[in-house]
Design a protein around this motif. Structure first.
Motif, PDB file in Angstrom:
ATOM      1  N   GLU A  91       9.571  -8.901   3.704  1.00  0.00           N
ATOM      2  CA  GLU A  91       8.568  -7.847   3.480  1.00  0.00           C
ATOM      3  C   GLU A  91       9.183  -6.448   3.459  1.00  0.00           C
ATOM      4  O   GLU A  91       8.739  -5.576   2.726  1.00  0.00           O
ATOM      5  N   LYS A  92      10.224  -6.275   4.285  1.00  0.00           N
ATOM      6  CA  LYS A  92      10.837  -4.941   4.369  1.00  0.00           C
ATOM      7  C   LYS A  92      11.459  -4.550   3.012  1.00  0.00           C
ATOM      8  O   LYS A  92      11.251  -3.444   2.502  1.00  0.00           O
ATOM      9  N   SER A  93      12.186  -5.506   2.436  1.00  0.00           N
ATOM     10  CA  SER A  93      12.812  -5.220   1.131  1.00  0.00           C
ATOM     11  C   SER A  93      11.753  -5.094   0.043  1.00  0.00           C
ATOM     12  O   SER A  93      11.869  -4.255  -0.859  1.00  0.00           O
ATOM     13  N   PHE A  94      10.716  -5.927   0.130  1.00  0.00           N
ATOM     14  CA  PHE A  94       9.651  -5.835  -0.874  1.00  0.00           C
ATOM     15  C   PHE A  94       8.998  -4.455  -0.827  1.00  0.00           C
ATOM     16  O   PHE A  94       8.726  -3.837  -1.858  1.00  0.00           O
ATOM     17  N   ARG A  95       8.796  -3.975   0.385  1.00  0.00           N
ATOM     18  CA  ARG A  95       8.181  -2.653   0.528  1.00  0.00           C
ATOM     19  C   ARG A  95       9.081  -1.564  -0.056  1.00  0.00           C
ATOM     20  O   ARG A  95       8.625  -0.670  -0.767  1.00  0.00           O
ATOM     21  N   ALA A  96      10.379  -1.688   0.235  1.00  0.00           N
ATOM     22  CA  ALA A  96      11.320  -0.684  -0.307  1.00  0.00           C
ATOM     23  C   ALA A  96      11.305  -0.732  -1.838  1.00  0.00           C
ATOM     24  O   ALA A  96      11.318   0.302  -2.507  1.00  0.00           O
ATOM     25  N   TRP A  97      11.252  -1.932  -2.377  1.00  0.00           N
ATOM     26  CA  TRP A  97      11.203  -2.083  -3.850  1.00  0.00           C
ATOM     27  C   TRP A  97       9.920  -1.460  -4.408  1.00  0.00           C
ATOM     28  O   TRP A  97       9.948  -0.642  -5.336  1.00  0.00           O
ATOM     29  N   SER A  98       8.787  -1.830  -3.798  1.00  0.00           N
ATOM     30  CA  SER A  98       7.517  -1.393  -4.384  1.00  0.00           C
ATOM     31  C   SER A  98       7.307   0.118  -4.240  1.00  0.00           C
ATOM     32  O   SER A  98       6.616   0.721  -5.051  1.00  0.00           O
ATOM     33  N   ALA A 137      13.332   4.844  -9.841  1.00  0.00           N
ATOM     34  CA  ALA A 137      12.618   5.659 -10.845  1.00  0.00           C
ATOM     35  C   ALA A 137      11.519   4.821 -11.492  1.00  0.00           C
ATOM     36  O   ALA A 137      10.383   5.283 -11.668  1.00  0.00           O
ATOM     37  N   GLY A 138      11.842   3.580 -11.845  1.00  0.00           N
ATOM     38  CA  GLY A 138      10.853   2.712 -12.480  1.00  0.00           C
ATOM     39  C   GLY A 138       9.659   2.454 -11.573  1.00  0.00           C
ATOM     40  O   GLY A 138       8.502   2.590 -11.992  1.00  0.00           O
ATOM     41  N   MET A 139       9.945   2.125 -10.316  1.00  0.00           N
ATOM     42  CA  MET A 139       8.846   1.790  -9.411  1.00  0.00           C
ATOM     43  C   MET A 139       7.982   3.026  -9.111  1.00  0.00           C
ATOM     44  O   MET A 139       6.787   2.928  -8.923  1.00  0.00           O
ATOM     45  N   ARG A 140       8.631   4.188  -9.113  1.00  0.00           N
ATOM     46  CA  ARG A 140       7.840   5.413  -8.874  1.00  0.00           C
ATOM     47  C   ARG A 140       7.056   5.800 -10.127  1.00  0.00           C
ATOM     48  O   ARG A 140       5.954   6.337 -10.034  1.00  0.00           O
ATOM     49  N   GLN A 141       7.623   5.536 -11.293  1.00  0.00           N
ATOM     50  CA  GLN A 141       6.838   5.789 -12.521  1.00  0.00           C
ATOM     51  C   GLN A 141       5.579   4.915 -12.495  1.00  0.00           C
ATOM     52  O   GLN A 141       4.472   5.370 -12.803  1.00  0.00           O
TER      53      GLN A 141
END
Ligand code: FAD
Length: 478
Positions: free
Chosen positions: A313-320, A331-335
């Motif tokens: 979950e920790k990595s998933f949160r960082a990714w999302s 950049a992609g996830m923030r877009q």
């Protein structure tokens, strides 16, 4: 209603939030028959599921309501089980027919098939029409009678055999019943709850509705299409149509888009063909979903059932949240978070990162996209996620692991896309912007970056993560 007036027809609107090139609408209003257009907020899970698309739907329905009102047949909004709603409208208005444009996702097909059977049993005329996609998946089969599983032969057969009909004009005027049934109030649907208010910037970028879709198409043709083939892989450029969200809710028909681009004078054959091929990918995804209805839930290739995904979950949160320490991924996830969209090249990079670097199940990523994309589509989303995972039909092989640094350097060479969405890296020179973790201290100092404070350190080491993924893949390769 005068004796000679034909009995009304109900037009059940779903993913066809448009007036132009709408075959069901044209059939319903033929010979000046009174039309009762209704959008049903279905209570069985049909319809847009995600928050971003709900934002879009609210605005699109408002525009569609204005368009129907202007033509003389107000749009009704109703909630509930579709069959019950339709039967109640029939009882109230004396309608003798129900028309709709077909949908192709499994739940929609189930609902429509059941409704059709019941209404025919009630002696109501029912007719469904094509228009959401360009081909009819039940009829478009290989020479041996199977469905298509590989895109190239699908495309070949498509251009050889499918005739894309010319788009039909919008009716200028409609008639309806003297006393239209009461409509629910769109505002009461609370489609956009507003918390968290991650759609606050959407309005600056998007104009949901049919007019917005037509403007996008016109702009694409006038100003963008002649760089499509070369530019479409560069996320910092405006080089694609941005039509996907409009297509997802049927604000413009794919036939309209097809003919507009195909018929554009002066557009090079390369740009034309590349664009039409991409548009037909959308059809291919629907073809896959139609023939494999559990595309979003099950590995298309069941060898992947044995793959050992990580629960992290920790990595998933960082990714999302766009905090992985890999600038192109972030950049992609923030877009996506800010604008409800992400460039196609970057979608592939972030999906590869989630699946292969983090070894998190593609279904978790698919769900996140479904909630956050304005173009979330029940066919294109899972088909593309499975494509990246390697578990899908005609998929990219699992061993093709995107290197986020090299991808960034290749497709965003000046770092402009990263700077746009990761402002803390704005002062990083192009040479180091895709790998700040490898930049010399003085470069970081000059750019005002302390890694781990101003911008995260990488949450995984890509080289090691790649090895880990490939060895996990060996175990299921068979
Ligand atoms: P353009 O390049 O202008 O293409 C024109 C149209 O062709 C698009 O509007 C779209 O309808 C269609 N198209 C283009 N590429 C694809 C493709 N790979 N698959 C299917 N249709 C395509 N697209 C969605 O519409 N909904 C989704 O939920 C979705 N999820 C995706 C998830 C992942 C992991 C990936 C890698 C891709 C996904 N795509 C999805 C496909 C693609 O990224 C978008 O369609 C595209 O970025 C939309 O931008 P555009 O309209 O400017 O595309």
């Amino acid at each position: 209603m005068p004796e000679t007036m034909p009995k009304p027809a109900i037009l059940w609107i779903r993913k066809d939030l448009r007036i132009a090139d709408n075959r069901a609408l044209l059939a319903a209003c033929e010979d000046n028959r009174p039309v009762i257009p209704v959008y049903i907020r279905e209570d069985d899970g049909n319809g847009p599921l995600g928050g971003a698309q709900a934002w879009w739907l609210e605005r699109s329905l408002a525009r569609l309501g204005e368009a129907y009102e202007k033509r003389g047949a107000p749009l009704l909004l109703k909630s509930g089980a579709p069959l019950a709603v339709l039967r109640s409208l029939i009882a109230e208005t004396g309608a003798t027919a129900v028309y709709w444009n077909r949908r192709y996702e499994p739940l929609g097909i189930k609902t429509d098939t059941a409704a059709k059977k019941a209404l025919l049993g009630d002696d109501i005329e029912v007719a469904s029409f094509a228009g959401q996609i360009l081909h009819e998946p039940s009829k478009f089969m290989t020479k041996t009678g199977g469905s298509y599983k590989v895109y190239t032969p699908f495309w070949k057969a498509f251009v050889e055999t499918v005739h894309v009909p010319d788009p039909a004009d919008a009716p200028k005027k409609l008639t309806t019943v003297a006393k239209p049934p009461a409509s629910e109030n769109l505002a009461d649907w609370n489609l956009y709850p507003g918390k968290p208010d991650w759609a606050s910037a959407f309005g600056e970028i998007w104009t949901p509705g049919e007019d917005g879709a037509r403007e996008r198409l016109a702009h694409f043709i006038d100003a963008v299409a002649d760089d499509y083939a070369a530019g479409r892989d560069q996320p910092a450029k405006e080089a694609t149509s941005m039509l996907s969200a409009h297509l997802a809710l049927g604000e413009i028909s794919p036939a309209t888009v097809w003919h507009a681009v195909d018929g554009t004078k002066g557009l090079s054959g390369e740009n034309r063909k590349k664009f039409l091929q991409e548009l037909v990918w959308r059809d291919f995804c629907h073809h896959l979903l139609f023939h494999s209805p559990d595309l979003a839930d099950k590995n298309w290739n069941d060898r992947f059932d044995a793959f050992e995904w990580k629960s992290d979950e920790k990595s998933f949160r960082a990714w999302s949240r766009g905090q992985t320490g890999y600038p192109i991924v972030d950049a992609g996830m923030r877009q996506l978070w800010r604008e409800g969209i992400m460039h196609n090249r970057v979608r592939m990079i972030v999906a590869s990162f989630l699946i292969k670097d983090l070894m998190i199940d593609w279904r978790q990523g698919e769900k996140w996209f479904r909630d956050t994309l304005v173009d979330a589509d029940p066919a294109s989303n899972p088909a593309n996620w499975q494509w990246v995972a390697g578990s899908g039909a005609d998929a990219s092989p699992f061993f093709r692991v995107f290197n986020p640094v090299l991808q960034g350097e290749k497709f965003d060479p000046q770092g402009d896309y990263v700077r746009r969405y990761v402002p803390e890296l704005a002062k990083m020179p192009a040479k180091h912007i895709h790998a700040p973790f490898d930049a010399p201290d003085d470069v970081l100092d000059k750019a005002g970056i302390m890694l781990g404070k101003d911008y995260p350190k990488p949450i995984v080491d890509h080289k090691q993560a790649r090895k880990r993924a490939l060895s996990a893949f060996e175990a299921v390769k068979g």
